[in-house]
Design a protein around this motif. Structure first.
Motif, PDB file in Angstrom:
ATOM      1  N   GLU A 246       0.811  -1.210   0.000  1.00 53.06           N
ATOM      2  CA  GLU A 246       0.000   0.000   0.000  1.00 53.06           C
ATOM      3  C   GLU A 246       0.847   1.263   0.000  1.00 53.06           C
ATOM      4  O   GLU A 246       0.471   2.274  -0.607  1.00 53.06           O
ATOM      5  CB  GLU A 246      -0.943  -0.002   1.202  1.00 53.06           C
ATOM      6  N   LEU A 250       0.559   4.255  -2.697  1.00 50.26           N
ATOM      7  CA  LEU A 250       0.304   5.635  -2.288  1.00 50.26           C
ATOM      8  C   LEU A 250       1.352   6.594  -2.836  1.00 50.26           C
ATOM      9  O   LEU A 250       1.035   7.723  -3.228  1.00 50.26           O
ATOM     10  CB  LEU A 250       0.266   5.721  -0.765  1.00 50.26           C
ATOM     11  N   GLU A 253       0.475   7.146  -6.382  1.00 49.70           N
ATOM     12  CA  GLU A 253      -0.757   7.928  -6.477  1.00 49.70           C
ATOM     13  C   GLU A 253      -0.504   9.400  -6.193  1.00 49.70           C
ATOM     14  O   GLU A 253      -0.987  10.291  -6.920  1.00 49.70           O
ATOM     15  CB  GLU A 253      -1.797   7.377  -5.502  1.00 49.70           C
ATOM     16  N   CYS A 254       0.269   9.696  -5.143  1.00 47.53           N
ATOM     17  CA  CYS A 254       0.545  11.088  -4.795  1.00 47.53           C
ATOM     18  C   CYS A 254       1.444  11.752  -5.833  1.00 47.53           C
ATOM     19  O   CYS A 254       1.262  12.929  -6.159  1.00 47.53           O
ATOM     20  CB  CYS A 254       1.192  11.168  -3.411  1.00 47.53           C
ATOM     21  N   CYS A 262      -4.301  15.457  -5.448  1.00 48.98           N
ATOM     22  CA  CYS A 262      -3.684  14.856  -4.266  1.00 48.98           C
ATOM     23  C   CYS A 262      -4.308  15.490  -3.025  1.00 48.98           C
ATOM     24  O   CYS A 262      -3.866  16.536  -2.549  1.00 48.98           O
ATOM     25  CB  CYS A 262      -2.177  15.070  -4.280  1.00 48.98           C
ATOM     26  N   SER A 266      -5.073  11.414   1.277  1.00 48.88           N
ATOM     27  CA  SER A 266      -3.992  10.628   0.685  1.00 48.88           C
ATOM     28  C   SER A 266      -2.661  10.963   1.343  1.00 48.88           C
ATOM     29  O   SER A 266      -1.844  10.076   1.610  1.00 48.88           O
ATOM     30  CB  SER A 266      -3.924  10.880  -0.820  1.00 48.88           C
ATOM     31  N   ARG A 269      -2.493   9.383   4.828  1.00 46.07           N
ATOM     32  CA  ARG A 269      -2.170   7.954   4.735  1.00 46.07           C
ATOM     33  C   ARG A 269      -0.692   7.738   4.443  1.00 46.07           C
ATOM     34  O   ARG A 269      -0.031   6.878   5.049  1.00 46.07           O
ATOM     35  CB  ARG A 269      -3.012   7.306   3.639  1.00 46.07           C
ATOM     36  N   LEU A 270      -0.167   8.515   3.506  1.00 43.58           N
ATOM     37  CA  LEU A 270       1.244   8.368   3.139  1.00 43.58           C
ATOM     38  C   LEU A 270       2.154   8.695   4.314  1.00 43.58           C
ATOM     39  O   LEU A 270       3.127   7.964   4.578  1.00 43.58           O
ATOM     40  CB  LEU A 270       1.549   9.287   1.953  1.00 43.58           C
ATOM     41  N   ARG A 307      -9.255   3.205   3.432  1.00 46.22           N
ATOM     42  CA  ARG A 307     -10.065   3.505   2.257  1.00 46.22           C
ATOM     43  C   ARG A 307     -11.453   2.896   2.426  1.00 46.22           C
ATOM     44  O   ARG A 307     -11.587   1.758   2.878  1.00 46.22           O
ATOM     45  CB  ARG A 307      -9.415   2.948   0.994  1.00 46.22           C
TER      46      ARG A 307
END
Length: 433
Positions: A246, A250, A253-254, A262, A266, A269-270, A307
Motif C-alpha cells: 500500500e 500511495l 498515487e501522490c 492529491c 492521501s 495515509r502516506l 479507504r
C-alpha cells in the motif's frame, strides 16, 4: 490619528492554534455594529471591498458559513479589506499553509462546530466568545483540549448555527438565544475521548506549528520532489526495496496526482505509512530527509485512514423499485421513508432522481396540508358539539373539560384541538352576550 472605517475589533487567537475563523469574526463584528452579517458584507463592498466577480451568489445558510471559513479568492479579498478597515491582522497562517500545500483543502472545511467547555472557559474569564478555525476542519471531531466531541446544534432547540442575522452574540444560539456552552445533561466519562485516541493529531500539529509567528515553511515543490524521489528509488528496486504494498501504491498515487488531485486524506495515509508527521512530509526537503529513507514496516492503516469501498448501485433498479413502491402506497411517503425503503440516502435520491424527488416532496406536502385542514375541521366541529349538544350537558362547560373529553374521543393533535376549543368558546361567548 488613524480613522478606521469599521470598529477596530481584533481577531481572537491570532498567531496561535486557536485562531478565530472568518465567519465567526464577521458575526462578532456585525453584532457590534448592530447589523446582520449580510448587511456588513454589503457595507464592506460599498466601501471598496471585494470585487463583484469573486463574490459568491449567495452567502447564507450552511453553505454560506462554510464558504466564508474556506480559502478562496473572495475570502482572501475579504480578509484584506477587513485588515484595511479595522487596522488589525486578519490572516490565518494554518489555512494559508494548507492551501499552498494541499490540493482543494476547502473540501476539508465545514460549517460551525464548537466545544462547549472552551466557550464556557471564555465566558468565565469574560473573554470574547468566538468559533475557532480548527473547529471547522472536518478531520477534527473532538476538542484537543477537553477531549469532548464537538457540538453541531443547540442542546435546547436543536437548531444548527447557520444564520448570519447576528440577533445574538457569538456563543449564543442564533435561534433561541441560549448559551451554547450550557449542557442540558452533564458530561460522563464515556463522553471524554482518551488521550491516546486522537485521529486528528496530524492536523492539530499543522495548526500548532504553522500558526507560530515567523514560521517559515518550504514550498510544495520540495515535498513533491521528495515523494517523486522516493517513488523512483522504490521503482528501481535497488534502494528502498522494502517499500511495497500500500505504501508503494500511495507514493505512485501522490506523485501522479500531486498537482490536480492529491487530497489531504492521501497525504495523511502516506505520512502514516512512512512514519512521518504530516507537517514534516509537507515541509521536508532533500537536506532534511536524505534519501534513501528507511520506512518501518507499517502494513495496515488505522480505522480513520482506511479507504472506504464505494457502493456500486444499479440506478435503474433503484428507480423502478421506488416507482412501484410509490404507486402501491395509499398515503404518500416522505422522502426519508422512500429512501429508507430503497436502502439509500436522501442525498443519493436528490442527486440521481431530482424529478422523482420533487414529485415525492410535493405529494407528501400536499397530503400533510390536506390532513392538517381536515384535522382543523374535525376539531372545530367537535368543539362546537361539546358546547351545544345535550350529550355533553353532564360535563362542566369549560375549555379544560372540553379538551380532556375531546382528546379521548378524537385523538387529534394537542394544539389543533386547543385552538378549535378556544375559537368555539369565544364565538359562543360573543353570541351569548
Amino acid at each position: 490619528m488613524p480613522t478606521w472605517k469599521l470598529f477596530p475589533i481584533p481577531m481572537q487567537g491570532q498567531s496561535t492554534v486557536e485562531v478565530e475563523s472568518l465567519p465567526s469574526y464577521l458575526l462578532r463584528s456585525a453584532y457590534a455594529h448592530g447589523a446582520s452579517g449580510g448587511v456588513l458584507l454589503q457595507v464592506i463592498h460599498e466601501l471598496g471591498g471585494c470585487s463583484q466577480k469573486t463574490r459568491p451568489r449567495c452567502i447564507a445558510g450552511k453553505h454560506g458559513i462554510a464558504t466564508l471559513a474556506r480559502v478562496n479568492q473572495f475570502t482572501r479579498e475579504l480578509r484584506d479589506r477587513l485588515a484595511e478597515f479595522t487596522g488589525h491582522d486578519m490572516s490565518c497562517e494554518p489555512l494559508r499553509f494548507l492551501d499552498s500545500q494541499v490540493y482543494c483543502i476547502s473540501t476539508e472545511i465545514g460549517t460551525f462546530r464548537w466545544c462547549p467547555e472552551c466557550l464556557a472557559e471564555m465566558a468565565r474569564i469574560d473573554a470574547p466568545l468566538y468559533f475557532k478555525q480548527l473547529w471547522h476542519m472536518t478531520a477534527v471531531g473532538h476538542c484537543p483540549v477537553h477531549r469532548v466531541r464537538l457540538s453541531e446544534c443547540c442542546e435546547f432547540c436543536g437548531s444548527k448555527q447557520h444564520s448570519l442575522k447576528a440577533k445574538h452574540p457569538v456563543g449564543y444560539c442564533a435561534e433561541c438565544g441560549e448559551p451554547l456552552f450550557n449542557r442540558r445533561t452533564p458530561l460522563s466519562t464515556k463522553d471524554i475521548q482518551p488521550s491516546w485516541e486522537c485521529p486528528s493529531h496530524d492536523v492539530l500539529e499543522i495548526f500548532e506549528k504553522a500558526a507560530r509567528p515567523g514560521m517559515t515553511v518550504s514550498g510544495w515543490l520540495e515535498a513533491r520532489s521528495f515523494i517523486h524521489s522516493m517513488a523512483v528509488s522504490a521503482d528501481h528496486g535497488r534502494r528502498n526495496s522494502h517499500i511495497t504494498g500500500e505504501l508503494r501504491e500511495l507514493l505512485y498515487e501522490c506523485r501522479r496526482n500531486w498537482r490536480d488531485n492529491c487530497r489531504l486524506i492521501s497525504l495523511r495515509r502516506l505520512a502514516y505509512l512512512m512514519n512521518m508527521s504530516l507537517y514534516d512530509l509537507l515541509t521536508c526537503s532533500s537536506t532534511a530527509y536524505p534519501l534513501p529513507y528507511s520506512a518501518p514496516e507499517l502494513k495496515s492503516l488505522p480505522e480513520h485512514l482506511r479507504r472506504r469501498k464505494k457502493t456500486v448501485r444499479n440506478h435503474k433498479y433503484v428507480y423502478q423499485k421506488l416507482v412501484l413502491y410509490l404507486e402501491g402506497q395509499q398515503i404518500p411517503p416522505s422522502l426519508k421513508q422512500a429512501a429508507r425503503f430503497a436502502q439509500v440516502s436522501p442525498g443519493y435520491l436528490e442527486y440521481r432522481f431530482p424529478s422523482l424527488v420533487r414529485r415525492i416532496v410535493e405529494c407528501y406536502q400536499a397530503y400533510r396540508s390536506q390532513t392538517a385542514l381536515v384535522n382543523r375541521y374535525r376539531a372545530q366541529a367537535a368543539a362546537l358539539k361539546f358546547f351545544t349538544k345535550e350529550r355533553y350537558a353532564d360535563h362542566i362547560q369549560s375549555r379544560k373539560e372540553a379538551y380532556r373529553v375531546l382528546k379521548e374521543e378524537t385523538g387529534l393533535p394537542k394544539w389543533v384541538l386547543k385552538n378549535a376549543i378556544q375559537t368555539a368558546y369565544r364565538v359562543l361567548q360573543v353570541g351569548a352576550g
